[in-house]
Design a protein around this motif. Structure first.
Motif, PDB file in Angstrom:
ATOM      1  N   PRO A  87      19.979   9.707   7.643  1.00 14.64           N
ATOM      2  CA  PRO A  87      20.580  10.948   8.112  1.00 14.64           C
ATOM      3  C   PRO A  87      19.504  11.980   8.433  1.00 14.64           C
ATOM      4  O   PRO A  87      18.382  11.896   7.906  1.00 14.64           O
ATOM      5  CB  PRO A  87      21.445  11.391   6.923  1.00 14.64           C
ATOM      6  CG  PRO A  87      21.630  10.166   6.092  1.00 14.64           C
ATOM      7  CD  PRO A  87      20.370   9.387   6.268  1.00 14.64           C
ATOM      8  N   PRO A  88      19.809  12.979   9.241  1.00 12.48           N
ATOM      9  CA  PRO A  88      18.814  13.997   9.587  1.00 12.48           C
ATOM     10  C   PRO A  88      18.267  14.681   8.340  1.00 12.48           C
ATOM     11  O   PRO A  88      19.029  15.161   7.496  1.00 12.48           O
ATOM     12  CB  PRO A  88      19.603  14.989  10.453  1.00 12.48           C
ATOM     13  CG  PRO A  88      20.766  14.226  10.954  1.00 12.48           C
ATOM     14  CD  PRO A  88      21.084  13.201   9.914  1.00 12.48           C
TER      15      PRO A  88
ATOM     16  N   PRO B  95      14.137  -2.289   0.627  1.00 11.18           N
ATOM     17  CA  PRO B  95      13.647  -1.948   1.970  1.00 11.18           C
ATOM     18  C   PRO B  95      12.244  -2.443   2.259  1.00 11.18           C
ATOM     19  O   PRO B  95      11.973  -2.914   3.374  1.00 11.18           O
ATOM     20  CB  PRO B  95      13.715  -0.414   1.980  1.00 11.18           C
ATOM     21  CG  PRO B  95      14.841  -0.091   1.056  1.00 11.18           C
ATOM     22  CD  PRO B  95      14.758  -1.126  -0.041  1.00 11.18           C
ATOM     23  N   ASN B  96      11.365  -2.379   1.273  1.00  5.70           N
ATOM     24  CA  ASN B  96       9.983  -2.788   1.524  1.00  5.70           C
ATOM     25  C   ASN B  96       9.815  -4.298   1.573  1.00  5.70           C
ATOM     26  O   ASN B  96       8.714  -4.804   1.808  1.00  5.70           O
ATOM     27  CB  ASN B  96       9.023  -2.181   0.495  1.00  5.70           C
ATOM     28  CG  ASN B  96       9.343  -2.614  -0.920  1.00  5.70           C
ATOM     29  OD1 ASN B  96      10.228  -3.435  -1.155  1.00  5.70           O
ATOM     30  ND2 ASN B  96       8.608  -2.071  -1.876  1.00  5.70           N
ATOM     31  N   GLU B  97      10.902  -5.034   1.350  1.00  4.24           N
ATOM     32  CA  GLU B  97      10.849  -6.488   1.450  1.00  4.24           C
ATOM     33  C   GLU B  97      11.247  -6.989   2.830  1.00  4.24           C
ATOM     34  O   GLU B  97      11.110  -8.172   3.112  1.00  4.24           O
ATOM     35  CB  GLU B  97      11.738  -7.123   0.382  1.00  4.24           C
ATOM     36  CG  GLU B  97      11.249  -6.869  -1.037  1.00  4.24           C
ATOM     37  CD  GLU B  97      12.154  -7.451  -2.103  1.00  4.24           C
ATOM     38  OE1 GLU B  97      13.321  -7.022  -2.162  1.00  4.24           O
ATOM     39  OE2 GLU B  97      11.692  -8.311  -2.860  1.00  4.24           O
ATOM     40  N   TYR B  98      11.742  -6.104   3.690  1.00  3.12           N
ATOM     41  CA  TYR B  98      12.055  -6.503   5.061  1.00  3.12           C
ATOM     42  C   TYR B  98      10.771  -6.444   5.889  1.00  3.12           C
ATOM     43  O   TYR B  98       9.949  -5.540   5.714  1.00  3.12           O
ATOM     44  CB  TYR B  98      13.095  -5.568   5.673  1.00  3.12           C
ATOM     45  CG  TYR B  98      14.483  -5.771   5.130  1.00  3.12           C
ATOM     46  CD1 TYR B  98      14.927  -5.072   4.012  1.00  3.12           C
ATOM     47  CD2 TYR B  98      15.352  -6.670   5.728  1.00  3.12           C
ATOM     48  CE1 TYR B  98      16.211  -5.254   3.520  1.00  3.12           C
ATOM     49  CE2 TYR B  98      16.640  -6.853   5.244  1.00  3.12           C
ATOM     50  CZ  TYR B  98      17.053  -6.147   4.136  1.00  3.12           C
ATOM     51  OH  TYR B  98      18.316  -6.342   3.653  1.00  3.12           O
TER      52      TYR B  98
ATOM     53  N   GLY C   3      16.372   1.586  16.021  1.00  8.41           N
ATOM     54  CA  GLY C   3      17.519   2.363  15.601  1.00  8.41           C
ATOM     55  C   GLY C   3      18.410   2.826  16.736  1.00  8.41           C
ATOM     56  O   GLY C   3      18.003   2.874  17.903  1.00  8.41           O
ATOM     57  N   THR C   4      19.634   3.173  16.369  1.00  4.77           N
ATOM     58  CA  THR C   4      20.597   3.739  17.302  1.00  4.77           C
ATOM     59  C   THR C   4      21.271   4.920  16.604  1.00  4.77           C
ATOM     60  O   THR C   4      21.605   4.842  15.417  1.00  4.77           O
ATOM     61  CB  THR C   4      21.622   2.685  17.762  1.00  4.77           C
ATOM     62  OG1 THR C   4      22.493   3.248  18.749  1.00  4.77           O
ATOM     63  CG2 THR C   4      22.458   2.148  16.603  1.00  4.77           C
TER      64      THR C   4
ATOM     65  N   ARG D 236      15.924   7.382   4.050  1.00  4.01           N
ATOM     66  CA  ARG D 236      16.635   6.194   4.505  1.00  4.01           C
ATOM     67  C   ARG D 236      17.421   5.578   3.354  1.00  4.01           C
ATOM     68  O   ARG D 236      16.934   5.558   2.214  1.00  4.01           O
ATOM     69  CB  ARG D 236      15.625   5.179   5.046  1.00  4.01           C
ATOM     70  CG  ARG D 236      16.219   3.886   5.555  1.00  4.01           C
ATOM     71  CD  ARG D 236      15.122   2.979   6.056  1.00  4.01           C
ATOM     72  NE  ARG D 236      14.168   2.701   4.994  1.00  4.01           N
ATOM     73  CZ  ARG D 236      12.963   2.172   5.209  1.00  4.01           C
ATOM     74  NH1 ARG D 236      12.583   1.873   6.436  1.00  4.01           N
ATOM     75  NH2 ARG D 236      12.149   1.943   4.194  1.00  4.01           N
ATOM     76  N   GLU D 237      18.607   5.074   3.653  1.00  3.44           N
ATOM     77  CA  GLU D 237      19.405   4.416   2.620  1.00  3.44           C
ATOM     78  C   GLU D 237      19.962   3.096   3.139  1.00  3.44           C
ATOM     79  O   GLU D 237      20.250   2.941   4.326  1.00  3.44           O
ATOM     80  CB  GLU D 237      20.558   5.322   2.162  1.00  3.44           C
ATOM     81  CG  GLU D 237      21.573   5.654   3.225  1.00  3.44           C
ATOM     82  CD  GLU D 237      22.712   6.515   2.698  1.00  3.44           C
ATOM     83  OE1 GLU D 237      22.776   6.771   1.495  1.00  3.44           O
ATOM     84  OE2 GLU D 237      23.561   6.916   3.523  1.00  3.44           O
TER      85      GLU D 237
END
Length: 126
Positions: free
Chosen positions: A40-41, A110-113, A119-120, A45-46
């Motif tokens: 979100p602005p 997240p750090n495992e991806y 993004g969109t 990140r979630e």
């Protein structure tokens, strides 16, 4: 490295629906995972959801209980995020990501991806 491209974002009123797509150069890793995230602005990140490729198991975080659904079209190498009953707080840039291999339960951190799309943007306004 897998190339990912998200699409399907846009403007929508509260209560509306959108379906995001994540097109991949390849989703043929039997032991990988695909995830959806949002930022979100002005916020962190979630994670939203992920799918385990070998059996299609899906997992969701508490951020969007019951309103979002992840699915895939294996033939087309596309993963979808169906978003229903959208709310203004769902406004964010939505990203997909993938990692290989993934043998765990639940979603990778997240750090495992190791591959991310750009993004969109989804904007929910009243």
């Amino acid at each position: 490295q897998v190339q990912l491209v998200e699409s399907g974002g846009g403007l929508v009123q509260p209560g509306g629906s959108l379906r995001l797509s994540c097109a991949a150069s390849q989703f043929t890793f039997d032991y990988g995972a695909i995830g959806w995230f949002r930022q979100p602005p002005g916020k962190e990140r979630e994670g939203i959801s992920c799918m385990r490729e070998r059996d299609g198991s899906t997992y969701y975080t508490d951020s969007v209980p019951g309103r979002f659904a992840i699915s895939r079209d294996s033939a087309e190498n596309i993963v979808y995020l169906q978003m229903n009953n959208l709310k203004p707080e769902d406004t964010a840039v939505y990203h997909c990501a993938t990692t290989y291999p993934w043998y765990g339960s639940g979603c990778p951190e997240p750090n495992e991806y190791d591959s991310w799309g750009r993004g969109t943007l989804v904007t929910v306004f009243s």
